[in-house]
Design an enzyme around this catalytic site. Sequence first.
Site, PDB file in Angstrom:
ATOM      1  N   SER A   1      40.991  57.980  -1.185  1.00  0.00           N
ATOM      2  CA  SER A   1      40.122  58.953  -0.530  1.00  0.00           C
ATOM      3  C   SER A   1      40.313  60.294  -1.218  1.00  0.00           C
ATOM      4  CB  SER A   1      40.429  59.026   0.968  1.00  0.00           C
ATOM      5  OG  SER A   1      39.512  59.876   1.618  1.00  0.00           O
TER       6      SER A   1
ATOM      7  N   HIS B   1      36.127  57.031  -0.690  1.00  0.00           N
ATOM      8  CA  HIS B   1      35.289  57.588   0.368  1.00  0.00           C
ATOM      9  C   HIS B   1      34.324  58.618  -0.209  1.00  0.00           C
ATOM     10  CE1 HIS B   1      38.774  56.609   3.339  1.00  0.00           C
ATOM     11  NE2 HIS B   1      37.994  55.564   3.122  1.00  0.00           N
TER      12      HIS B   1
ATOM     13  N   ASP C   1      42.929  54.708   6.572  1.00  0.00           N
ATOM     14  CA  ASP C   1      42.102  53.650   6.008  1.00  0.00           C
ATOM     15  C   ASP C   1      42.885  52.956   4.898  1.00  0.00           C
ATOM     16  OD1 ASP C   1      39.883  52.022   5.734  1.00  0.00           O
ATOM     17  OD2 ASP C   1      38.848  53.379   4.365  1.00  0.00           O
TER      18      ASP C   1
END
Length: 361
Positions: free
Chosen positions: A12, A39, A131
């Site tokens: 991310s 992301h 995540d």
Amino acid sequence: MTGHGIFVLGASAGGVEALAELVEGLPPDFPGSLFIVVHFPAYASSSLPNILSRRGPLRAVHPADGEEIRPGVIYVAPPDHHLLVKPGQVRLARGPRENGHRPAIDPLFRTAARAYGPRVVGVVLTGNLDDGTAGLSAVHRMGGVAVVQAPDDAQHPGMPSSALANVPVDHVLPLRGIAPLLVRLAGEAVAGGEEGTVPDELEIEADIAELDPLALQGDDRPGDPAGFTCPECHGPLWEIREGELVRYRCRVGHAYGAETLLAEQGGAVESALWTALQALKQRAALARQMAHRMERRGNRHSMDRFEDQAREADHRAEVIRKVLATGRAYGEAGYETAESPPGATTAAEGASPPSLRASGM
């Protein structure tokens, strides 16, 4: 494919730089296939395949749905689509967001683990919140290799730290050591043989990411009712436990790690505070208008009453404004996408309501 041939990587914040450095260390004859989720906002365009193709010797692409898996190719999730792995092919799906993201890391890792079991190597890199933790747990559960960037080496240590706290990880390395490890694993035979039986809950969750109608409409949900509601659709959440790992999923498939759920709830609290601030400011303005009217009519008693109401509304609004400015009511820790610019202001710092800021994390 007899060895480790499926390499799934998730990142991310800070991920573009980390992945560019990682692919530089791979040889042009790397025998495995790499799948990457970073992301990105749904409305953004991603130049990550071009960046990775320039920095390393392997070709990186945004795949087409149903594209055949080839060795030596890097498959990058396009914005607003989950990147999923099926036996022999890549799938793209606009399934429910997981941890507030689409693409999300967990669906990639989970579907790869279901399709290829011990042949999968999962890698969690820099990023905030959690995540990738549940997905890496699925990789480990199905006999694959779990790799995590050392948190003290990561630009943003949240995702690596969460994975280490919840998953039995096989390798913890600084970024510079991950590419050599992948090369070594690609040349090793898989320990443990063929894929094992896929747990029912893993099957269901992998099917949900693909928008499978039976999985979405079925009454058999993994976990137990949590007593919380989904921040996105406001439906009930089920709590899913895998050892010490706790996560949540709603009826239509939105999924959250515990840290992400807490952050999302903080966003809902912030939105409620902005709504309350707006309502109080409107109340104060209306009360002052009424006071002026009463003053023109010579009605001092009513004028004083409306002025008191305006002052009370202003006082309450100021209390909420201070809470928003500090972020203490809903938590100051946020998360960002891979391309969020350094020093970007939060809602609390910039004092602008969430409805005026771009969403699509």
